[in-house]
Design a protein around this motif. Structure first.
Motif, PDB file in Angstrom:
ATOM      1  N   GLY A 218       0.780  -1.235   0.000  1.00  0.00           N
ATOM      2  CA  GLY A 218       0.000   0.000   0.000  1.00  0.00           C
ATOM      3  C   GLY A 218       0.811   1.283   0.000  1.00  0.00           C
ATOM      4  N   HIS A 219       2.025   1.249  -0.539  1.00  0.00           N
ATOM      5  CA  HIS A 219       2.880   2.432  -0.555  1.00  0.00           C
ATOM      6  C   HIS A 219       3.006   2.927  -1.991  1.00  0.00           C
ATOM      7  CE1 HIS A 219       3.814   1.144   3.535  1.00  0.00           C
ATOM      8  NE2 HIS A 219       4.012  -0.071   3.038  1.00  0.00           N
ATOM      9  N   PRO A 220       2.743   4.184  -2.236  1.00  0.00           N
ATOM     10  CA  PRO A 220       2.641   4.663  -3.623  1.00  0.00           C
ATOM     11  C   PRO A 220       3.930   4.472  -4.422  1.00  0.00           C
ATOM     12  CG  PRO A 220       2.708   6.506  -2.077  1.00  0.00           C
ATOM     13  CD  PRO A 220       2.560   5.261  -1.257  1.00  0.00           C
ATOM     14  N   LEU A 236      -3.035  -6.194  -3.386  1.00  0.00           N
ATOM     15  CA  LEU A 236      -3.426  -5.209  -2.371  1.00  0.00           C
ATOM     16  C   LEU A 236      -4.897  -5.436  -2.037  1.00  0.00           C
ATOM     17  CD1 LEU A 236      -2.818  -2.697  -0.644  1.00  0.00           C
ATOM     18  CD2 LEU A 236      -3.238  -1.302  -2.673  1.00  0.00           C
ATOM     19  N   TYR A 239      -8.189  -0.680  -0.580  1.00  0.00           N
ATOM     20  CA  TYR A 239      -7.934   0.669  -1.083  1.00  0.00           C
ATOM     21  C   TYR A 239      -8.770   1.582  -0.196  1.00  0.00           C
ATOM     22  CZ  TYR A 239      -5.955  -1.776  -5.116  1.00  0.00           C
ATOM     23  OH  TYR A 239      -5.196  -2.588  -5.930  1.00  0.00           O
ATOM     24  N   ASP A 250      -7.537  16.113  -5.204  1.00  0.00           N
ATOM     25  CA  ASP A 250      -6.357  16.621  -5.904  1.00  0.00           C
ATOM     26  C   ASP A 250      -6.667  16.911  -7.375  1.00  0.00           C
ATOM     27  OD1 ASP A 250      -4.525  16.722  -3.830  1.00  0.00           O
ATOM     28  OD2 ASP A 250      -3.652  14.761  -4.238  1.00  0.00           O
ATOM     29  N   LEU A 254      -6.254  20.496  -9.027  1.00  0.00           N
ATOM     30  CA  LEU A 254      -5.362  20.687 -10.179  1.00  0.00           C
ATOM     31  C   LEU A 254      -6.126  21.331 -11.334  1.00  0.00           C
ATOM     32  CD1 LEU A 254      -3.365  17.333 -10.021  1.00  0.00           C
ATOM     33  CD2 LEU A 254      -2.329  19.611 -10.000  1.00  0.00           C
ATOM     34  N   ARG A 271      -9.110   5.217 -11.103  1.00  0.00           N
ATOM     35  CA  ARG A 271      -9.306   3.792 -11.335  1.00  0.00           C
ATOM     36  C   ARG A 271      -8.486   3.022 -10.309  1.00  0.00           C
ATOM     37  NH1 ARG A 271      -8.743   1.883 -17.407  1.00  0.00           N
ATOM     38  NH2 ARG A 271     -10.605   3.185 -17.486  1.00  0.00           N
ATOM     39  N   THR A 273      -6.210   0.056  -9.343  1.00  0.00           N
ATOM     40  CA  THR A 273      -5.314  -0.723 -10.200  1.00  0.00           C
ATOM     41  C   THR A 273      -4.540  -1.781  -9.424  1.00  0.00           C
ATOM     42  OG1 THR A 273      -3.538   0.890  -9.911  1.00  0.00           O
ATOM     43  CG2 THR A 273      -4.962   1.181 -11.817  1.00  0.00           C
TER      44      THR A 273
ATOM     45  N   GLU D 214       2.731  14.261  -8.270  1.00  0.00           N
ATOM     46  CA  GLU D 214       2.391  13.504  -7.058  1.00  0.00           C
ATOM     47  C   GLU D 214       0.904  13.559  -6.768  1.00  0.00           C
ATOM     48  OE1 GLU D 214       5.530  14.283  -3.781  1.00  0.00           O
ATOM     49  OE2 GLU D 214       5.848  15.774  -5.363  1.00  0.00           O
ATOM     50  N   ARG D 215       0.319  14.695  -7.064  1.00  0.00           N
ATOM     51  CA  ARG D 215      -1.114  14.820  -6.799  1.00  0.00           C
ATOM     52  C   ARG D 215      -1.918  13.963  -7.780  1.00  0.00           C
ATOM     53  NH1 ARG D 215      -1.351  21.071  -7.056  1.00  0.00           N
ATOM     54  NH2 ARG D 215      -3.456  20.995  -6.174  1.00  0.00           N
ATOM     55  N   LEU D 216      -1.374  13.754  -8.967  1.00  0.00           N
ATOM     56  CA  LEU D 216      -2.058  12.892  -9.940  1.00  0.00           C
ATOM     57  C   LEU D 216      -1.752  11.414  -9.726  1.00  0.00           C
ATOM     58  CD1 LEU D 216      -1.887  14.589 -13.446  1.00  0.00           C
ATOM     59  CD2 LEU D 216      -3.920  13.749 -12.274  1.00  0.00           C
ATOM     60  N   GLY D 218       0.430   9.950  -7.083  1.00  0.00           N
ATOM     61  CA  GLY D 218       1.055   9.502  -5.848  1.00  0.00           C
ATOM     62  C   GLY D 218       0.128   8.848  -4.841  1.00  0.00           C
ATOM     63  N   HIS D 219      -0.961   8.249  -5.297  1.00  0.00           N
ATOM     64  CA  HIS D 219      -1.921   7.620  -4.399  1.00  0.00           C
ATOM     65  C   HIS D 219      -1.846   6.106  -4.588  1.00  0.00           C
ATOM     66  CE1 HIS D 219      -3.393  11.731  -4.010  1.00  0.00           C
ATOM     67  NE2 HIS D 219      -3.390  11.789  -5.331  1.00  0.00           N
ATOM     68  N   PRO D 220      -1.690   5.348  -3.508  1.00  0.00           N
ATOM     69  CA  PRO D 220      -1.399   3.918  -3.664  1.00  0.00           C
ATOM     70  C   PRO D 220      -2.495   3.157  -4.388  1.00  0.00           C
ATOM     71  CG  PRO D 220      -1.921   4.462  -1.366  1.00  0.00           C
ATOM     72  CD  PRO D 220      -1.801   5.760  -2.104  1.00  0.00           C
ATOM     73  N   GLY D 221      -2.140   2.505  -5.469  1.00  0.00           N
ATOM     74  CA  GLY D 221      -3.073   1.646  -6.188  1.00  0.00           C
ATOM     75  C   GLY D 221      -4.111   2.386  -7.006  1.00  0.00           C
ATOM     76  N   LEU D 222      -3.970   3.687  -7.115  1.00  0.00           N
ATOM     77  CA  LEU D 222      -4.953   4.482  -7.867  1.00  0.00           C
ATOM     78  C   LEU D 222      -4.274   5.145  -9.058  1.00  0.00           C
ATOM     79  CD1 LEU D 222      -6.634   6.304  -4.851  1.00  0.00           C
ATOM     80  CD2 LEU D 222      -7.408   4.226  -6.000  1.00  0.00           C
ATOM     81  N   ARG D 223      -4.999   5.299 -10.139  1.00  0.00           N
ATOM     82  CA  ARG D 223      -4.497   6.115 -11.237  1.00  0.00           C
ATOM     83  C   ARG D 223      -5.618   6.983 -11.766  1.00  0.00           C
ATOM     84  NH1 ARG D 223      -2.258   2.215 -15.830  1.00  0.00           N
ATOM     85  NH2 ARG D 223      -1.998   4.211 -16.873  1.00  0.00           N
ATOM     86  N   LEU D 236       5.309   9.529 -12.249  1.00  0.00           N
ATOM     87  CA  LEU D 236       5.400  10.052 -10.874  1.00  0.00           C
ATOM     88  C   LEU D 236       6.810  10.599 -10.686  1.00  0.00           C
ATOM     89  CD1 LEU D 236       4.238  10.426  -8.019  1.00  0.00           C
ATOM     90  CD2 LEU D 236       4.840   8.031  -7.557  1.00  0.00           C
ATOM     91  N   TYR D 239       9.266  10.177  -5.253  1.00  0.00           N
ATOM     92  CA  TYR D 239       8.941   9.113  -4.315  1.00  0.00           C
ATOM     93  C   TYR D 239       9.513   9.576  -2.983  1.00  0.00           C
ATOM     94  CZ  TYR D 239       7.978   6.363  -8.523  1.00  0.00           C
ATOM     95  OH  TYR D 239       7.460   5.905  -9.714  1.00  0.00           O
ATOM     96  N   PRO D 275       4.008   3.308 -11.929  1.00  0.00           N
ATOM     97  CA  PRO D 275       2.644   2.887 -11.583  1.00  0.00           C
ATOM     98  C   PRO D 275       1.789   2.522 -12.786  1.00  0.00           C
ATOM     99  CG  PRO D 275       2.893   5.262 -11.291  1.00  0.00           C
ATOM    100  CD  PRO D 275       4.265   4.715 -11.588  1.00  0.00           C
TER     101      PRO D 275
END
Lengths: 374, 374, 374, 374
Positions: A218-220, A236, A239, A250, A254, A271, A273, D214-216, D218-223, D236, D239, D275
């Motif tokens: 769970g670490h980006p 994972l 979420y 965010d 943005l 999404r 992932t 990072e704002r786009l 940098g979230h774990p498991g998300l895109r 990204l 880190y 990612p």
């Protein structure tokens, strides 16, 4: 030798029409021959089988969360949870799919309900699944011995063929949504199932804030150097809402700063992932969270394959094909294949929509299509 | 607001049984509530939806080639070919699939028949297709303007969304087999269709020995340097019998020389592939030719997904689940998902079997399983 | 503690120039400090290290086949073939690469020569290799026990880490070309080598018309059903001239008929591919055969990475950067990275060019670029 | 005609030895012929070119951080930063690579130094790069207009061909480490470079806590649902140490709880990933952070390809081939190809090691090998 005493299920009727042979005794005789030999001509079926574009058997439909929850609570009183029935899960049955528990031709969506202290027994199946929590907390899903907390806004994917059970460690009942590819695996006849242990160990019933999977995965942008291959589904297991919420906020911030970040003005989306591939969390299921700014609306979109949405927060109006609904927290609705979909947030509040769909199936088979705009 | 005046299609009945709640007035009331809200519980359906392994709705079944051909010839006399009906194709309807023209839950198999001088009009569709010729010749399939000869033993893949028509340039009728993924695209609601020109040009009706596609793509291990990307489906429009036959003969000869070349002793097999990827010719269809040496037999094999076989040459015995048939040239039979299959060639002659199946779907989705042996 | 008594190899000189610090005693002192600590600043090196586009250290150069063959024949008289030296292979040494046996910074090209009855001993190495036969016959390459005939026009890929030897079964000497990625593996320090048996068995020295690999893999669009996974390198050990020639002739004939088939008017080309992937035969080497129609010319092309060409047949003019040569059968020349290349066939005869290059390295790393046209 | 007046660089000497032809006048004559024609035989070179396993030209070597920083600070006083020199970067020159600024045959590692208020001008290049910050803060790297903060422990990948500049917004100088694939692109001659604007805008010199990237991303498991394709390199741009540190601490805590989480007992490690693919951040560079528990040691490991390590925190002993060093914060050392490496943390403190290497090159080309254990 083939011996088949059952009456043939094939029934053919000669009718006049475009592309149809002229009805005649010879044609009738031919059709009787087809029936005897279990044959059906293309020319009588082509309109249904090969339409110009997908014309879903499924209907757009909306289920109200308060009604679902009330019935689930009622079931909580009289329907036990245990081996055989396996889960106190109550599925959406699309009105045009013949009473089957299929939200769409490929997707299963159900409310699951667990009373305080109850356990849903361990099993595993090849169907891919997830849990999404629109409200409540107190249940842990235990996956291969890893206890995963479930709280509002959390998304818990459950890749096929992993052992899992649920236990309610709280003093209140809890409800959540299960999504699976049951109808797809049912039609394609590709499913396996196995029952697990009758009791999981006391240790597995721990109630940790973070699961092992989250601590590993769970670490980006990071992965354990001990696990570097691509996996078909995400390792994972949760979420968390705090991450999802922040990612959506965010994107809108943005956008306010002039960056390209949203799907369209006022419409943010993330999404979920698989961190080992960057692709969808599960081979057959796409899962996303959408946020429409107060007063904004999404573009109209139609796509091959179907989706189920649940309103996570806020309110607004959604349109699916020719249906339009005012929606509120927890409401569920389906978007059949190739039906246009759009959503509009109420002027007063943003609209958060959880969505799952079957697009990965079509993308994997190079059969996906999408249209954006009216 | 949702207003739905149709009577609900959901019908639930409280019955005693393992994993079922005790029948009671309260349960009846709950079930009426489910029906009103279009809900179906998992516990009444799980046995059907989540079996321990695939239990196909489809039955093993065999269609005799002489009966098919006779009925097709009869249709040739009275059913015209033209726009609307599109093709004089007569499909196998599995006896346990409710009279639908589905050989299996995912596969369409039909005999197509064209009289001398007839044309089947141009169209295109996203369904993937192929032609396989068990006997006869004289028809050309024109794909995007490229005329492709059809002769005994030839395999002609037809990737989705390419324009195609057929014309019989000979003085005899011709029959062949069409295979498609129509049922799969039907259930998953992912199909598009477009009609083409009413007449293709005279030039396109040429009758060349080799199609353009073969001249570009039909050289072993070579590809045009002008076309070097991977394509979802094969650009090679004909796989000729002389090549297939030689490849099978080579495998058996290599086996005689002590090399590992066959699937199992006496059982040679080739897979038709997309030369741009080395994978299956079509995203949803696997196609193979098998040869069992006279007197030899294949291993027993069961696999996720279904297949249709046609006997190309020779004779022998095939077993599918609990059915066993003596087979001869042209006979077609289906192997439903997870049913064991084996074949044995007659002592006097080798047995050549053409096979197509849906395995690429399951492989793409990481859902494929196979068992070899008893 | 680090103790390093060797004089530092770093030598820095303060010079005036754009982007350079002003020479001064302080700068000299700084540079002495750098030398002591084994440091080199970017600002003195950037012009060489980071040019605007690739500026190859290698020169365009041509080697005449008659000179190569004469020297190889001379070596045949006095240099034995055996363990230790391993092969009577004589490599092209690019004039600007310091006398190293490197045709380009990544590619090795050599003439190999075997006298009647001679054997080149078995070994294996991770470097990928191939043989190409511009003339002669009579040698067999034995790969993992499979004897592969070598005749004019044949291309024999040799994937890394396979055992191989050569034996000349004829009464004449034979010469051919070896191509390898030796310089690439040398600079990147990724190579392994192992010696094999001193003698291969008599049986392996058979002289079959077709190798086992060709009988298994040499059928267009077909693969053995017993071997269905993607392999990093081709399992097909020979690509025969008759196939290559026919494919090139087909492209030019299709062009005459108005089809898109060639790279540009009058310029046909095929790429040798791995039938299990459709990609290049070897992970590091791209290999192609080009045919320019009599009197025609290719487009000018420059690309990242280098190539070696050998004239297979015909004659004409080739231009590489600022060099132009008249070429004849067997001549070899190199095209360094990003140098423009064009070829023109003589008015009287078509020009057949075999080419190999390192493009797969750059494509795999997303570093490939190409420019077509002047 | 080829006219080449330069003296041939090829120099061959007949010497006795295993696998070498007997020295003789004929051999001398042959070698003179080779020299004239720019040819080199395999038999004199094979030992160097085709060793049994990689024998790196590069030496294990260690650079002390205090010496590097002192020299960089000295350069800060007298070497300006600007167009032409582009960066105040000072590179490690492996003692056995001839004074070139190459840490290993494929890797560049440099200390970069920026004085308060200084700007390093905008440019872009195809070489892939990253920054790693062992201490200090105050510099922002601006990538395509996105300002990225640099603080201790942060890792900033910089995919090829993106515009970038640096500006020091603080009142102190700052030093950090640059890693690139410059030597690899140099040998393979695949590099492009372009200068950018002389001044970036004031707005781009903002000093935001989190970059847009990072704002786009940098979230774990998300895109972002607006960007769903696979990219060759990570989007990204930072880190952060807080994430990396937590991931390492989690692995060691999981190990304490009996879970499989570390590479080996007491040795945690995370890999920085793209990612959009789950693979390495950059096509040519693998980057990782390792943590060895106080008193613990890693397994011995050798692998194809080379690495550079920097000690991020703590202290201990590292062994590379036959060299062993006591290391402290900031020290840099190289591990040449196929040299064994192990590390041991001091009894008093854990050892954190940042590592970068070229393994993705070899994995992409199917040439990677690794050995774990003694």
């Amino acid at each position: 030798m083939t011996i088949d005493l059952k009456p043939s299920p094939v029934r053919l009727k000669a009718v006049a029409g475009r592309g149809q042979p002229e009805p005649s005794p010879a044609l009738e005789q031919l059709y009787r021959g087809f029936e005897e030999e279990l044959l059906v001509p293309l020319w009588t079926e082509i309109g249904d089988l090969m339409p110009l574009h997908p014309k879903s058997k499924a209907a757009p439909h909306l289920w109200r969360w308060d009604r679902l929850k009330a019935l689930a609570a009622q079931a909580g009183q009289i329907v036990p949870v245990g081996r055989g029935g396996e889960r106190r899960a109550i599925a959406l049955a699309n009105p045009d799919l013949g009473g089957r528990p299929f939200a769409t031709p490929t997707l299963w969506a159900a409310i699951q309900y667990l009373m305080p202290g109850e356990n849903a027994p361990e099993h595993r199946h090849t169907q891919h699944a997830f849990r999404f929590v629109v409200e409540g907390e107190g249940v842990w899903t235990v996956v291969n011995g890893d206890a995963v907390r479930m709280s509002r806004g959390d998304f818990l994917p459950q890749a096929g063929w992993n052992w899992h059970s649920h236990h309610n460690a709280a003093t209140e009942p809890m409800a959540w949504i299960d999504g699976l590819d049951i109808p797809f695996s049912y039609y394609t006849e590709s499913q396996f199932f196995e029952v697990g242990r009758e009791q999981i160990s006391h240790a597995e019933k721990g109630t940790p804030e973070r699961s092992q999977s989250e601590r590993l995965w769970g670490h980006p942008g990071l992965r354990p150097a001990s696990a570097t291959t691509a996996l078909p589904a995400t390792p994972l297991l949760a979420y968390r809402w705090s991450d999802t919420d922040r990612a959506l906020a965010d994107q809108l911030a943005l956008e306010d700063e002039g960056c390209v970040a949203t799907l369209s003005p006022g419409h943010a989306a993330v999404r979920f992932t698989n961190p080992t591939t960057g692709g969808d969390v599960l081979p057959t299921l796409r899962t996303e969270m959408h946020r429409v700014r107060a007063g904004a609306q999404t573009l109209v979109r139609r796509e091959v394959g179907s989706s189920v949405f649940q309103v996570f927060d806020g309110g607004g109006t959604v349109t699916v094909g020719e249906r339009t609904w005012q929606v509120a927290r927890g409401d569920l609705f389906v978007v059949p294949s190739w039906q246009p979909f759009a959503a509009q947030a109420s002027p007063a509040t943003q609209l958060d929509l959880f969505r799952f769909g079957d697009a990965p199936i079509f993308e994997a088979l190079h059969a996906h299509r999408m249209q954006i705009g009216n």
